[in-house]
Write an enzyme that holds these catalytic residues in place. Structure first.
Site, PDB file in Angstrom:
ATOM      1  N   SER A   1       0.884  -1.324  -0.037  1.00 34.22           N
ATOM      2  CA  SER A   1      -0.008   0.018  -0.009  1.00 34.22           C
ATOM      3  C   SER A   1       0.888   1.260   0.011  1.00 34.22           C
ATOM      4  O   SER A   1       1.934   1.323   0.705  1.00 34.22           O
ATOM      5  CB  SER A   1      -0.724   0.074   1.077  1.00 34.22           C
ATOM      6  OG  SER A   1      -1.439   1.309   1.650  1.00 34.22           O
TER       7      SER A   1
ATOM      8  N   TYR B   1      -2.045  -0.827  10.736  1.00 32.76           N
ATOM      9  CA  TYR B   1      -2.392  -1.691   9.711  1.00 32.76           C
ATOM     10  C   TYR B   1      -0.915  -1.203   8.600  1.00 32.76           C
ATOM     11  O   TYR B   1      -0.622  -2.385   7.945  1.00 32.76           O
ATOM     12  CB  TYR B   1      -3.706  -1.305   8.986  1.00 32.76           C
ATOM     13  CG  TYR B   1      -3.616  -1.224   7.367  1.00 32.76           C
ATOM     14  CD1 TYR B   1      -3.811  -2.591   6.961  1.00 32.76           C
ATOM     15  CD2 TYR B   1      -3.506  -0.228   6.638  1.00 32.76           C
ATOM     16  CE1 TYR B   1      -3.956  -2.807   5.582  1.00 32.76           C
ATOM     17  CE2 TYR B   1      -3.422  -0.402   5.237  1.00 32.76           C
ATOM     18  CZ  TYR B   1      -3.763  -1.759   4.713  1.00 32.76           C
ATOM     19  OH  TYR B   1      -3.710  -1.975   3.495  1.00 32.76           O
TER      20      TYR B   1
ATOM     21  N   LYS C   1       1.892  -3.724   6.529  1.00 27.96           N
ATOM     22  CA  LYS C   1       2.258  -3.839   5.472  1.00 27.96           C
ATOM     23  C   LYS C   1       3.989  -3.418   5.095  1.00 27.96           C
ATOM     24  O   LYS C   1       4.539  -4.190   4.370  1.00 27.96           O
ATOM     25  CB  LYS C   1       1.725  -2.639   4.529  1.00 27.96           C
ATOM     26  CG  LYS C   1       0.321  -3.037   4.357  1.00 27.96           C
ATOM     27  CD  LYS C   1       0.054  -4.127   3.321  1.00 27.96           C
ATOM     28  CE  LYS C   1      -1.566  -4.714   3.405  1.00 27.96           C
ATOM     29  NZ  LYS C   1      -1.693  -6.032   2.566  1.00 27.96           N
TER      30      LYS C   1
HETATM   31  P1  NAD Z   1     -10.905  -6.826   1.323  1.00 28.69           P
HETATM   32  O1  NAD Z   1     -11.230  -6.730   2.741  1.00 28.69           O
HETATM   33  O2  NAD Z   1     -12.162  -6.707   0.660  1.00 28.69           O
HETATM   34  O3  NAD Z   1     -10.244  -8.089   0.919  1.00 28.69           O
HETATM   35  C1  NAD Z   1      -9.303  -8.609   1.875  1.00 28.69           C
HETATM   36  C2  NAD Z   1      -9.868 -10.479   1.997  1.00 28.69           C
HETATM   37  O4  NAD Z   1      -9.137 -10.862   2.747  1.00 28.69           O
HETATM   38  C3  NAD Z   1     -11.439 -10.449   2.713  1.00 28.69           C
HETATM   39  O5  NAD Z   1     -12.069 -11.188   1.990  1.00 28.69           O
HETATM   40  C4  NAD Z   1     -11.018 -10.889   3.849  1.00 28.69           C
HETATM   41  O6  NAD Z   1     -12.056 -11.649   4.362  1.00 28.69           O
HETATM   42  C5  NAD Z   1      -9.893 -12.049   3.677  1.00 28.69           C
HETATM   43  N1  NAD Z   1      -8.849 -12.194   4.725  1.00 28.69           N
HETATM   44  C6  NAD Z   1      -8.535 -11.302   5.729  1.00 28.69           C
HETATM   45  N2  NAD Z   1      -7.418 -12.221   6.468  1.00 28.69           N
HETATM   46  C7  NAD Z   1      -7.699 -13.318   6.146  1.00 28.69           C
HETATM   47  C8  NAD Z   1      -7.106 -14.639   6.596  1.00 28.69           C
HETATM   48  N3  NAD Z   1      -6.333 -14.697   7.647  1.00 28.69           N
HETATM   49  N4  NAD Z   1      -7.108 -15.693   5.873  1.00 28.69           N
HETATM   50  C9  NAD Z   1      -7.993 -15.801   4.819  1.00 28.69           C
HETATM   51  N5  NAD Z   1      -8.606 -14.760   4.314  1.00 28.69           N
HETATM   52  C10 NAD Z   1      -8.554 -13.613   5.057  1.00 28.69           C
HETATM   53  O7  NAD Z   1      -9.764  -5.795   1.117  1.00 28.69           O
HETATM   54  P2  NAD Z   1      -9.290  -5.305  -0.332  1.00 28.69           P
HETATM   55  O8  NAD Z   1      -9.716  -3.883  -0.523  1.00 28.69           O
HETATM   56  O9  NAD Z   1      -9.573  -6.394  -1.487  1.00 28.69           O
HETATM   57  O10 NAD Z   1      -7.614  -5.614  -0.351  1.00 28.69           O
HETATM   58  C11 NAD Z   1      -6.812  -6.514  -0.714  1.00 28.69           C
HETATM   59  C12 NAD Z   1      -5.607  -6.140  -0.239  1.00 28.69           C
HETATM   60  O11 NAD Z   1      -5.018  -4.884  -0.865  1.00 28.69           O
HETATM   61  C13 NAD Z   1      -5.198  -6.013   1.263  1.00 28.69           C
HETATM   62  O12 NAD Z   1      -3.908  -6.721   1.524  1.00 28.69           O
HETATM   63  C14 NAD Z   1      -5.132  -4.636   1.552  1.00 28.69           C
HETATM   64  O13 NAD Z   1      -4.489  -4.258   2.726  1.00 28.69           O
HETATM   65  C15 NAD Z   1      -4.490  -4.117   0.151  1.00 28.69           C
HETATM   66  N6  NAD Z   1      -4.768  -2.728  -0.140  1.00 28.69           N
HETATM   67  C16 NAD Z   1      -6.292  -2.317  -0.138  1.00 28.69           C
HETATM   68  C17 NAD Z   1      -6.265  -0.939  -0.395  1.00 28.69           C
HETATM   69  C18 NAD Z   1      -7.538  -0.461  -0.477  1.00 28.69           C
HETATM   70  O14 NAD Z   1      -7.960   0.702  -0.378  1.00 28.69           O
HETATM   71  N7  NAD Z   1      -8.742  -1.141  -0.787  1.00 28.69           N
HETATM   72  C19 NAD Z   1      -5.189  -0.124  -0.665  1.00 28.69           C
HETATM   73  C20 NAD Z   1      -3.822  -0.539  -0.683  1.00 28.69           C
HETATM   74  C21 NAD Z   1      -3.818  -2.063  -0.244  1.00 28.69           C
HETATM   75  C1  WQD Z   2      -9.331   9.780   0.986  1.00 29.62           C
HETATM   76  C2  WQD Z   2      -9.640  11.348   1.122  1.00 29.62           C
HETATM   77  C3  WQD Z   2      -9.830  12.056   3.505  1.00 29.62           C
HETATM   78  C4  WQD Z   2     -13.859   9.792   3.760  1.00 29.62           C
HETATM   79  C5  WQD Z   2      -6.958   4.935   2.986  1.00 29.62           C
HETATM   80  C6  WQD Z   2      -6.108   3.943   3.988  1.00 29.62           C
HETATM   81  C7  WQD Z   2      -4.957   3.748   3.491  1.00 29.62           C
HETATM   82  C8  WQD Z   2      -4.944   3.001   1.948  1.00 29.62           C
HETATM   83  C9  WQD Z   2      -5.773   3.917   1.046  1.00 29.62           C
HETATM   84  C10 WQD Z   2      -5.121   0.566   2.266  1.00 29.62           C
HETATM   85  C11 WQD Z   2      -8.983  11.746   2.547  1.00 29.62           C
HETATM   86  C12 WQD Z   2     -11.134  12.195   2.608  1.00 29.62           C
HETATM   87  C13 WQD Z   2     -12.532  10.529   3.516  1.00 29.62           C
HETATM   88  C14 WQD Z   2     -14.840  10.949   4.504  1.00 29.62           C
HETATM   89  C15 WQD Z   2     -13.301  12.720   3.667  1.00 29.62           C
HETATM   90  N1  WQD Z   2      -5.616   1.642   2.053  1.00 29.62           N
HETATM   91  N2  WQD Z   2     -12.380  11.699   3.288  1.00 29.62           N
HETATM   92  N3  WQD Z   2     -14.548  12.159   4.176  1.00 29.62           N
HETATM   93  O1  WQD Z   2      -7.169   8.133   3.609  1.00 29.62           O
HETATM   94  O2  WQD Z   2      -6.066   7.925   1.429  1.00 29.62           O
HETATM   95  O3  WQD Z   2      -6.367   5.981   2.884  1.00 29.62           O
HETATM   96  O4  WQD Z   2      -7.091   3.957   1.812  1.00 29.62           O
HETATM   97  O5  WQD Z   2      -3.814   0.562   2.358  1.00 29.62           O
HETATM   98  O6  WQD Z   2      -4.159   2.709   4.287  1.00 29.62           O
HETATM   99  O7  WQD Z   2      -6.023   4.580   4.882  1.00 29.62           O
HETATM  100  O8  WQD Z   2      -8.504   6.968   1.877  1.00 29.62           O
HETATM  101  O9  WQD Z   2     -10.809   7.125   1.332  1.00 29.62           O
HETATM  102  O10 WQD Z   2     -10.402   7.218   3.541  1.00 29.62           O
HETATM  103  O11 WQD Z   2      -9.734   9.244   2.226  1.00 29.62           O
HETATM  104  O12 WQD Z   2     -13.065  13.966   3.393  1.00 29.62           O
HETATM  105  O13 WQD Z   2     -15.887  10.266   4.739  1.00 29.62           O
HETATM  106  O14 WQD Z   2     -10.994  11.675   1.405  1.00 29.62           O
HETATM  107  O15 WQD Z   2      -9.685  13.132   4.524  1.00 29.62           O
HETATM  108  O16 WQD Z   2      -8.486  13.001   2.249  1.00 29.62           O
HETATM  109  P1  WQD Z   2      -7.007   7.089   2.425  1.00 29.62           P
HETATM  110  P2  WQD Z   2      -9.837   7.612   2.215  1.00 29.62           P
END
Ligand code: NAD
Ligand code: WQD
Length: 416
Positions: free
Chosen positions: A134, A159, A163
């Site tokens: 991330s 979190y 990562k």
């Molecule tokens: P998500 O929660 O929709 O998907 C993750 C899945 O993993 C879920 O279905 C959950 O049930 C499963 N899971 C969690 N722990 C588990 C375990 N111990 N064993 C088996 N399954 C397990 O999240 P997502 O948005 O699809 O994210 C996928 C990956 O991408 C994650 O690693 C997340 O940290 C990373 N990521 C997400 C974002 C985002 O904004 N969505 C941004 C950056 C990184």
């Molecule tokens: C985006 C912008 C908020 C909600 C998160 C995780 C990060 C990564 C990406 C996984 C910001 C603003 C938001 C609301 C708002 N995920 N906002 N009102 O903060 O970039 O990061 O997702 O790895 O770890 O923290 O995403 O969608 O929460 O916010 O004004 O109700 O929207 O302040 O500027 P963020 P976000």
């Protein structure tokens, strides 16, 4: 595709996992997926409804197991039953706020889960891995757009630290054992849904991210959006992010697999030639030991093309403010999103967007979807999901209460 045909996907029922599986199936891969349903909807009999929809979209089947990565024996058994060529590791708990309240749970789930996976892979002679990292590992950016060599580790939440620690662990094992072939992908802000509207983001926990929250307000499920901070040093005072369409993110994984495959062949060739693998440091030490000539050196950024544990940003490279996103969303969806600007959110970063040239150069990957398309597809998916949920709630009501309210004041059929 003969070799490299089967991909093991952890967290496959989740948001990014399910969209990525569509791309994998369409690229000709077979998929074996696992999920423990902590953050995705659990269907009947251990099925994953999201993956049923994936099968509907692609006309192909997904082999799915309900499995927790913390259950190593079960994970190993599943792995042994298939000839797995490579792994994409999505499974993780990802709620920033929750991670601060229950840090041990996050460290255990994300880190122990990953260690179990790596051990099972090794035991089964599989060393090809794409890891979901991330942009959060960059912390508060020192420069924009963010390049992959930007310092990592100054992360302000648990979190994000999981990562960061996993990335470090992956670098260490890649250095120690040359068989590993690993790519970490640092996602920026994924949004939107598959164009069919059949799959999208449907977590078991509440939505807190901007785009899904905005969609809920637009559909009348929530009264208004709170914008966290209107006095930042940005184009209009609101926070800036790099929103990337989920299908672009998915295609980034297919590109990463292609790169792994290419590097795997190169490594194999290289190992055949040398018989042993030496790190640069080992080579220098060896040289000094033999010749007595000390070599002064400093460690610089990674040279493009060097094979190691590789890292790529997946973003669009465009910074978009909260208000810019909101106005685009309203225009495209012809909805109105009432909002109020309130205090800054604790720990929020002002601006964050990616430099994506390394991914373009080395993976041959670039995002394609526009902000307008991201907004359109996000709402279409929500509409479909609301319809589906009404049906699902009705079904749940029926199965838990076959006699309606009779003999059952608290809900759920007691069988009396
Ligand atoms: P998500 O929660 O929709 O998907 C993750 C899945 O993993 C879920 O279905 C959950 O049930 C499963 N899971 C969690 N722990 C588990 C375990 N111990 N064993 C088996 N399954 C397990 O999240 P997502 O948005 O699809 O994210 C996928 C990956 O991408 C994650 O690693 C997340 O940290 C990373 N990521 C997400 C974002 C985002 O904004 N969505 C941004 C950056 C990184
Ligand atoms: C985006 C912008 C908020 C909600 C998160 C995780 C990060 C990564 C990406 C996984 C910001 C603003 C938001 C609301 C708002 N995920 N906002 N009102 O903060 O970039 O990061 O997702 O790895 O770890 O923290 O995403 O969608 O929460 O916010 O004004 O109700 O929207 O302040 O500027 P963020 P976000």
């Amino acid at each position: 595709m003969s070799a490299w045909s089967t991909v093991f996907v952890t967290g496959g029922a989740g948001y990014i996992g399910s969209h990525c599986i569509v791309e994998l199936l369409e690229a000709g891969y077979s998929v074996v997926a696992v999920d423990n349903f902590t953050n995705s909807v659990n269907g009947q009999g251990g099925e994953a409804p999201s993956l049923k929809r994936v099968e509907q979209i692609t006309g192909k089947t997904v082999t799915f197991y309900q499995c927790d990565l913390l259950d190593k024996p079960r994970l190993n058994k599943i792995f042994c039953e298939h000839k797995i060529d490579c792994v994409i590791h999505f499974a993780a708990m990802k709620a920033v706020g929750e991670s601060m309240q229950v840090p041990l749970l996050y460290y255990k789930n994300n880190i122990i889960g990953t260690i179990n996976l790596l051990e099972v892979m090794k035991e089964n002679d599989c060393y090809q891995l794409v890891f979901s990292s991330s942009c959060t590992v960059y912390g508060d950016p020192e420069h924009l757009p963010i390049t992959e060599d930007h310092p990592t580790g100054s992360v302000t939440n648990v979190y994000g630290r999981t990562k960061f620690f996993i990335e470090e662990m992956l670098k260490d094992i890649s250095h120690a054992e040359k068989s590993w072939n690993i790519i970490s992908l640092r996602y920026f802000n994924p949004v939107g849904a598959h164009p069919s509207g059949l799959i999208g983001e449907d977590p078991t926990k509440a939505f807190t991210n901007l785009m899904p929250y905005m969609a809920q307000v637009a559909m009348g499920n929530k009264p208004s959006l709170t914008i966290f901070g209107g006095d930042y040093d940005t184009v209009d005072g609101t926070g800036v992010r790099d929103y990337i369409h989920i299908m672009d993110l998915a295609s980034g994984h297919v590109a990463a697999l292609a790169k792994l495959k290419k590097d795997h062949l190169r490594l194999k060739f290289y190992n055949l030639g040398l018989g042993i693998g030496l790190s640069v440091r080992q080579l220098i030490e060896e040289f000094t030991a033999v010749t007595g000539i000390p070599i002064r050196c400093k460690i610089g950024p990674r040279r493009v093309g060097d094979v190691d544990s590789l890292t790529y940003n997946l973003g669009t490279g465009q910074g978009v403010s909260v208000l810019q996103l909101l106005r685009t969303f309203e225009a495209i969806t012809k909805t109105s999103v009432p909002f109020q600007i309130e205090a800054r959110r604790n720990g929020d970063i002002v601006s964050m967007y990616a430099n994506t040239s390394l991914a373009a150069q080395e993976l041959g990957w670039k995002s394609k979807y526009t902000l307008e398309q991201m907004c359109k597809l996000c709402v279409r998916c929500f509409q479909v999901m609301v319809d589906a949920h009404n049906g699902e709630d009705f079904w749940r009501w029926q199965t838990m209460n076959p006699k309606g309210y009779r003999n059952n004041s608290s809900g759920g059929d007691t069988g009396n």
